[in-house]
Enzyme design. Sequence first.
Site, PDB file in Angstrom:
ATOM      1  N   LYS A  54       0.811  -1.281   0.045  1.00 40.14           N
ATOM      2  CA  LYS A  54      -0.056   0.074  -0.041  1.00 40.14           C
ATOM      3  C   LYS A  54       0.921   1.183  -0.142  1.00 40.14           C
ATOM      4  O   LYS A  54       1.947   1.493   0.832  1.00 40.14           O
ATOM      5  CB  LYS A  54      -0.737   0.008   1.115  1.00 40.14           C
ATOM      6  CG  LYS A  54      -1.914   1.426   1.263  1.00 40.14           C
ATOM      7  CD  LYS A  54      -2.762   1.283   2.143  1.00 40.14           C
ATOM      8  CE  LYS A  54      -2.667   1.867   3.659  1.00 40.14           C
ATOM      9  NZ  LYS A  54      -3.629   1.890   4.470  1.00 40.14           N
ATOM     10  N   THR A  83      -3.499   5.453  17.666  1.00 37.41           N
ATOM     11  CA  THR A  83      -2.085   5.672  17.888  1.00 37.41           C
ATOM     12  C   THR A  83      -1.389   4.805  16.821  1.00 37.41           C
ATOM     13  O   THR A  83      -1.462   3.579  16.773  1.00 37.41           O
ATOM     14  CB  THR A  83      -1.421   5.357  19.181  1.00 37.41           C
ATOM     15  OG1 THR A  83      -2.046   6.447  20.249  1.00 37.41           O
ATOM     16  CG2 THR A  83      -0.011   5.646  19.359  1.00 37.41           C
TER      17      THR A  83
END
Length: 329
Positions: free
Chosen positions: A75, A229
Amino acid sequence: MDKIKADGLLIISEEICEKVIGRSDAFKAVENVFGAMARGDAYNFPVIREAIGYADALYGFKSGFDKSGMTLGVKSGGYWPGNMEKGLTNHQSTIFLFDPDTGQLQALVGGNYLTAVRTAASSSVSIAHLARKDAKVLGMIGAGHQSTFQLRAAAEQRDFEKVIAWNPHPEMLPKLGAVAKELGLPFEAVEREQLGAEADVIITITSAFEPLLMRDWIKPGTHIACMGTDTKGKQEIDAALVANATVFTDEIAQSISIGEAQHAISDGLLSEDAITPIGAVINGTHKGRISPDEITLFDGTGVGLQDLAVASVAARLATEQGLAARVAL
Ligand code: NAD
């Protein structure tokens, strides 16, 4: 297994991805790949993420190989903060899938919608495997782009009776409330202490760099999915709360370096070997939650294999439904 049968290169647009991939497809793909990672059948390669020195953009690659799903790819994309003004989303990504037997490019798949659904699937998989079966109240911390995806996917996992939420920018909460209403769930904006005291399941999905939820606010038995996070320095949860919970993650290497556990690890409150890959629970080699009073915490850092897994399903479904564009290589 979603090995793509195609001559030439498939091109699957964002629009087609939205048409063919639903929440249950994403859930199954993510659950399978987490299981494969824990068995050692699937590997994420080191992540690259760089400031390119232009347009304030962050650009990088997440890649991996899943031998059981035969999915190889990358990706590529990042974050362009000026995109909003251009009517585009700030996060932009594209997934490239390659034939593991030959290295030939198989498919180019739009990655924006898939990132949202695979991230929602991740917290949803954690709720399915770790939350108490009798969970009734869902607490949301965060109300940005990702939050509505997380809410929709989480709502399918337990018989929730209401949604309570807090966001540092309260003006963003009505959008989340509208989705809860659409799902038939009462919605209430609350203070964080109340959220901790009432919620049986909590999802955090913000860009925070300091703890938003403290240990003493959370009741026993809660499941927390920490999803925001994903970078060094970010933090949503008090490190003492992380240390007090039974910690699961998608990938330990990311959890301790860029995930929510990074702070508890660097403060010496948690050791790496106390963190369990959720794939072990999926595969039945770890019991998961062992007591109704245990606080379970899923550190969902986001791995490239999740993207490849959903892209592979999108390519297969789009091909089967005659929706994929095809060009000769
Ligand atoms: P968004 O920009 O649409 O929303 C940001 C959210 O964070 C909002 O709730 C906003 O109020 C809050 N926020 C903004 N600045 C803040 C600050 N300084 N302190 C505390 N809260 C702040 O972003 P999004 O697409 O909803 O993504 C939310 C977070 O999830 C981001 O940090 C993103 O990097 C992360 N993310 C993680 C994964 C994963 O796989 N784990 C995947 C996608 C996004």
